[in-house]
Design an enzyme around this catalytic site. Structure first.
Site, mmCIF file in Angstrom:
data_model
loop_
_atom_site.group_PDB
_atom_site.id
_atom_site.type_symbol
_atom_site.label_atom_id
_atom_site.label_comp_id
_atom_site.label_asym_id
_atom_site.label_seq_id
_atom_site.Cartn_x
_atom_site.Cartn_y
_atom_site.Cartn_z
ATOM 1 N N ARG A 141 -63.014 -14.742 14.786
ATOM 2 C CA ARG A 141 -62.630 -14.809 16.189
ATOM 3 C C ARG A 141 -62.423 -16.278 16.567
ATOM 4 O O ARG A 141 -62.942 -17.184 15.911
ATOM 5 C CB ARG A 141 -63.709 -14.193 17.079
ATOM 6 N N LYS B 50 -70.438 -12.312 17.882
ATOM 7 C CA LYS B 50 -70.898 -11.762 19.151
ATOM 8 C C LYS B 50 -72.387 -11.457 19.079
ATOM 9 O O LYS B 50 -72.880 -10.958 18.071
ATOM 10 C CB LYS B 50 -70.124 -10.479 19.480
ATOM 11 N N HIS C 293 -55.842 -13.313 17.433
ATOM 12 C CA HIS C 293 -56.384 -11.985 17.143
ATOM 13 C C HIS C 293 -55.427 -11.183 16.263
ATOM 14 O O HIS C 293 -55.867 -10.304 15.509
ATOM 15 C CB HIS C 293 -56.677 -11.232 18.436
ATOM 16 N N ARG D 253 -56.360 -12.031 12.902
ATOM 17 C CA ARG D 253 -57.572 -11.268 12.541
ATOM 18 C C ARG D 253 -57.195 -9.857 12.088
ATOM 19 O O ARG D 253 -57.707 -9.364 11.079
ATOM 20 C CB ARG D 253 -58.497 -11.229 13.755
ATOM 21 N N HIS E 178 -67.904 -6.539 12.716
ATOM 22 C CA HIS E 178 -67.968 -5.399 13.624
ATOM 23 C C HIS E 178 -69.358 -4.774 13.575
ATOM 24 O O HIS E 178 -69.946 -4.654 12.500
ATOM 25 C CB HIS E 178 -66.939 -4.331 13.243
ATOM 26 N N TYR F 214 -57.971 0.285 11.439
ATOM 27 C CA TYR F 214 -57.157 -0.220 10.337
ATOM 28 C C TYR F 214 -56.858 0.874 9.326
ATOM 29 O O TYR F 214 -55.817 0.848 8.665
ATOM 30 C CB TYR F 214 -57.856 -1.403 9.666
#
Length: 331
Positions: free
Chosen positions: A162, A191, A257, A260, A283, A292
């Protein structure tokens, strides 16, 4: 008693104490919630003709919130996703206030009863390998600035990081120049301060090794042309500028992104399993990574269609097959 009614002190406690200290949410979450109230307060202030500094908590009435959500969609041109994001911030604030002041439970229930709108999922944009390599070829690597830009783009592609993870990266987070079979590694803080490690390709290791020469462990890895840490805007601007110089990408919206997403799709096409990709991207849930898999299924479906179109046709047309009715009746 008046202080418990004033909106300002509640907002300060919510954005500083609750979001940062108690919940330990990401800095970007705090900024997003702040932006919501930066828009909401002047809107309500104009509606009820009352200065923003004198607003009470219950001035954030459900009718005003609904009008505000309509305003950001219709007048500001925001998407449904943005509208729902703003509503999430307001509901979170209402829940925070009610948890500290039970007298406002009814007000909180009214705010939280405002529903989110169903939004069509945004299509995943990604680049082919040739497009990604063309993007990496844009920076002029004969110059120090070009080499720095190339290293940043390659790092984003290699790790699927990110923007916040790349801009916060320090020299001490890199493990490069290791001997033997030990791969170069980077430690990323994602995150919720979740830590993960990603392996680095040899060319990424070489580009980063050249970039951080004569730097201390606490120094940023990626510096702008002003010799300051890259900002979020700076990374977005770099990607957009480079994409504009690739003919097949010039008309598309290419962001960090998208790089990414590209990293994840290329890993999947290379045969890497979804759980490894989940860990690679940081994630929390495998459900997030499943998007994906859907992209890959679309690719397989197109391949199947091409194979089907190339299949040989029967020697006789369908109407000449005398046994078809007998076949159907026999099932």
């Amino acid at each position: 008693m008046r202080d418990t009614c004033m909106l300002g002190p509640w907002l300060r406690r919510f954005l500083v104490d609750y979001i940062v200290t108690e919940r330990r949410l990401a800095r970007n979450t705090q900024k997003s919630y702040r932006d919501t109230f930066t828009l909401l307060l002047p809107f309500i202030s104009a509606k009820i003709r009352k200065p923003a500094d004198r607003l009470d908590v219950e001035d954030i009435a459900p009718t005003h919130v609904l009008q505000f959500l309509a305003h950001i969609e219709e007048n500001r041109g925001c998407s449904v996703q943005t509208r729902n994001q703003r509503l999430t911030a307001i509901r979170s604030f209402a829940r925070f206030v009610a948890s500290r002041d039970p007298a406002r439970l009814a007000w909180c229930a009214q705010i939280r009863a405002i529903t989110t709108k169903k939004a069509a999922p945004q299509p995943i944009t990604w680049m082919t390998r040739n497009e990604m390599e063309a993007l990496l070829a844009v920076p002029d690597r004969r110059t120090p600035r070009g080499r720095a830009e190339y290293a940043l783009l390659l790092f984003l592609y290699n790790t699927g990081a990110r923007v916040s993870e790349a801009t916060r990266l320090q020299v001490s987070d890199l493990q490069i120049g290791r001997h033997g079979d030990n791969h170069a590694l980077v430690t990323l803080c994602g995150k919720g301060d979740k830590i993960r490690q990603c392996p680095l390709w040899p060319r990424t290791e070489n580009a980063l090794g050249e970039l951080i020469q004569r730097r201390a462990n606490g120094d940023p890895v990626f510096l702008s042309r002003h010799r300051k840490r890259y900002t979020r805007f700076g990374v977005y601007r770099l990607v957009e500028r480079c994409a504009a110089r690739v003919p097949t990408l010039a008309a598309r919206s290419i962001t960090p992104h998208v790089i990414r997403h590209t990293s994840a799709c290329h890993l999947l096409q290379a045969g890497v399993d979804l759980n490894t990709i989940r860990a690679w991207l940081g994630h929390v849930s495998l459900e997030t990574t499943n998007i994906y898999a859907e992209i890959d299924l679309e690719i397989k479906a197109k391949a199947m269609a091409l194979c089907d179109a190339a299949a040989s046709r029967p020697d006789r047309p369908w109407k000449e097959d005398k046994g078809v009715m007998a076949f159907l009746n026999a099932i």
